[in-house]
Design a protein around this motif. Sequence first.
Motif, short mmCIF file in Angstrom:
data_model
loop_
_atom_site.label_atom_id
_atom_site.label_comp_id
_atom_site.label_asym_id
_atom_site.label_seq_id
_atom_site.Cartn_x
_atom_site.Cartn_y
_atom_site.Cartn_z
N LEU A 122 62.48 83.64 77.71
CA LEU A 122 61.93 84.92 78.18
C LEU A 122 62.66 85.31 79.46
O LEU A 122 62.16 85.16 80.57
CB LEU A 122 60.42 84.80 78.41
N THR A 123 63.87 85.82 79.27
CA THR A 123 64.68 86.21 80.42
C THR A 123 64.10 87.47 81.07
O THR A 123 63.39 88.24 80.42
CB THR A 123 66.13 86.51 79.99
N PRO A 124 64.38 87.70 82.36
CA PRO A 124 63.89 88.92 83.02
C PRO A 124 64.33 90.19 82.28
O PRO A 124 63.54 91.14 82.15
CB PRO A 124 64.51 88.83 84.41
N LYS A 125 65.57 90.21 81.78
CA LYS A 125 66.06 91.39 81.07
C LYS A 125 65.24 91.64 79.81
O LYS A 125 64.82 92.77 79.53
CB LYS A 125 67.54 91.21 80.71
N LEU A 126 65.02 90.58 79.04
CA LEU A 126 64.26 90.71 77.79
C LEU A 126 62.82 91.12 78.08
O LEU A 126 62.26 91.99 77.40
CB LEU A 126 64.30 89.38 77.03
N TYR A 127 62.23 90.49 79.08
CA TYR A 127 60.84 90.81 79.45
C TYR A 127 60.71 92.28 79.85
O TYR A 127 59.80 92.99 79.38
CB TYR A 127 60.40 89.91 80.60
N ASN A 128 61.59 92.75 80.70
CA ASN A 128 61.53 94.13 81.17
C ASN A 128 61.78 95.12 80.03
O ASN A 128 61.23 96.22 80.01
CB ASN A 128 62.53 94.36 82.30
N GLN A 129 62.63 94.71 79.09
CA GLN A 129 62.91 95.56 77.94
C GLN A 129 61.69 95.68 77.03
O GLN A 129 61.29 96.78 76.63
CB GLN A 129 64.10 94.98 77.17
N LEU A 130 61.08 94.55 76.70
CA LEU A 130 59.91 94.56 75.82
C LEU A 130 58.71 95.23 76.50
O LEU A 130 57.84 95.78 75.83
CB LEU A 130 59.57 93.13 75.40
N LYS A 131 58.69 95.19 77.80
CA LYS A 131 57.61 95.82 78.56
C LYS A 131 57.56 97.32 78.32
O LYS A 131 56.50 97.95 78.43
CB LYS A 131 57.79 95.51 80.05
N THR A 132 58.70 97.92 77.97
CA THR A 132 58.75 99.37 77.75
C THR A 132 58.23 99.75 76.36
O THR A 132 58.00 100.94 76.11
CB THR A 132 60.20 99.89 77.89
N LEU A 133 58.05 98.77 75.48
CA LEU A 133 57.57 99.06 74.13
C LEU A 133 56.05 98.97 74.07
O LEU A 133 55.44 98.08 74.65
CB LEU A 133 58.20 98.09 73.13
N LYS A 134 55.44 99.89 73.34
CA LYS A 134 53.98 99.95 73.28
C LYS A 134 53.38 99.02 72.24
O LYS A 134 52.31 98.46 72.43
CB LYS A 134 53.54 101.39 72.99
N ASN A 135 54.07 98.86 71.12
CA ASN A 135 53.50 98.16 69.97
C ASN A 135 54.24 96.85 69.70
O ASN A 135 55.10 96.78 68.82
CB ASN A 135 53.53 99.05 68.73
N VAL A 136 53.89 95.83 70.46
CA VAL A 136 54.49 94.51 70.29
C VAL A 136 53.36 93.51 70.01
O VAL A 136 52.34 93.50 70.69
CB VAL A 136 55.28 94.05 71.53
N HIS A 137 53.56 92.70 68.99
CA HIS A 137 52.61 91.63 68.66
C HIS A 137 53.34 90.30 68.81
O HIS A 137 54.24 89.98 68.03
CB HIS A 137 52.08 91.80 67.23
N TRP A 138 52.97 89.54 69.83
CA TRP A 138 53.55 88.23 70.07
C TRP A 138 52.78 87.20 69.23
O TRP A 138 51.57 87.07 69.36
CB TRP A 138 53.44 87.85 71.54
N ILE A 139 53.49 86.47 68.40
CA ILE A 139 52.89 85.40 67.59
C ILE A 139 53.49 84.10 68.11
O ILE A 139 54.63 83.75 67.78
CB ILE A 139 53.16 85.61 66.10
N VAL A 140 52.73 83.41 68.93
CA VAL A 140 53.25 82.25 69.67
C VAL A 140 52.98 80.96 68.90
O VAL A 140 51.83 80.65 68.58
CB VAL A 140 52.60 82.18 71.07
N SER A 141 54.04 80.22 68.61
CA SER A 141 53.92 78.98 67.84
C SER A 141 53.68 77.79 68.75
O SER A 141 54.53 77.42 69.56
CB SER A 141 55.20 78.75 67.01
#
Length: 385
Positions: free
Chosen positions: A211-230
Amino acid sequence: MSSNYIKNKSLCPLPFSGGVVNTDGVVRCCSISKDIIGNVNDSALEDILTNSAKLKQIRREMLDNKFPENCEDCYLKEKHHKTLDFGNISNRLYHIKILKDSPFKLYKDENQFELQQVDLRWRNTCNFMCVYCDPRFSSMWAQYEGKTDRMTNEAMQETFEFVQKNIKKLKTIYMAGGEPFLIKENLKIIDLIQKENPDLLLRINTNLSILTPKLYNQLKTLKNVHWIVSAESTGTKFNYIRWPGKYQTLINNLQKIQQLPHKVSINMTWNILCAYNILDFIDEMLAKGIHPNQFIMNHVYEPIEQSVWNVTKSMQNKILKEVHKRMITTNKEFFLYKVYEEMVVILNKPLIDTSKSTLYNTLMDLDKKRKLNSRDIFPEIYNEE
């Protein structure tokens, strides 16, 4: 919801709206179905989804209100399970729910198709070597066992270009692997979603180690994300089962994504090494704020020596006693209650009265690879000798 779904209990949107691309190139209309509708190493994904004879057969059977043989998992779940969130009972109902605005009433015959969703499991690239996993889903296991069965680079590029071309019309994308955040094509698709279709529902099945800062900040801009954590165990047990993963990394990254306006679910794989510890893990997740309706559980059936069917009678009784106690205080409408119900069903089946020599040999081999001592980490397993 289309009235077709009310009248026709077998109709499912998946064969009419997309497909699942697996690491070896095999394409199915659903992640659960055993039916193979094509292989991107042999034919383009677009051609498979529009012209596959097998796919057309499945569509025809559904339109005729018949139940395709390899779709029975969903139908059985719908028959036996009731929940507040009906869309989570089965894969069929889930996709009816999220694709409810799709014009499925237009589908009058097996030749009609409208791309709405794709399920991308196109690389086994992974930084974990989970005990129960295999080369299909982990590049570390593939390297260890010397297996390289995978999609060709040409097929990968062609499939990516198909998704890229259709990114604006897609309503949902599911990413798995491997570890999705290590697959460069997935990162490119996230870029495309952010720029061209930010309302798309993105579902990511991840071990949450990257979970890099770039990836985190990018996904933060999306409204509809479902994290399925294994994950399914705590502390040193987690570190061994999901080697070389670290439990503290999981917790740190979980706390980060919980700050986002996204849905977070926990996807557990119940196996003999966490037969009882999975209950401690559930407690920790609840304490961290995971809602009791956001738990999913799979049971390891193969390799059979890793199944909870191999626990001793005393351990079986210990788990059942604790699970029954939890069921009293858990809302029956929540999926955590369904998890407990499933645990009871699994453990009430006859235990496998076999020697654990295969499991011990596997752990000895993994001890050398991991430079860990399974006897110290899983004393409950060895105390049964």
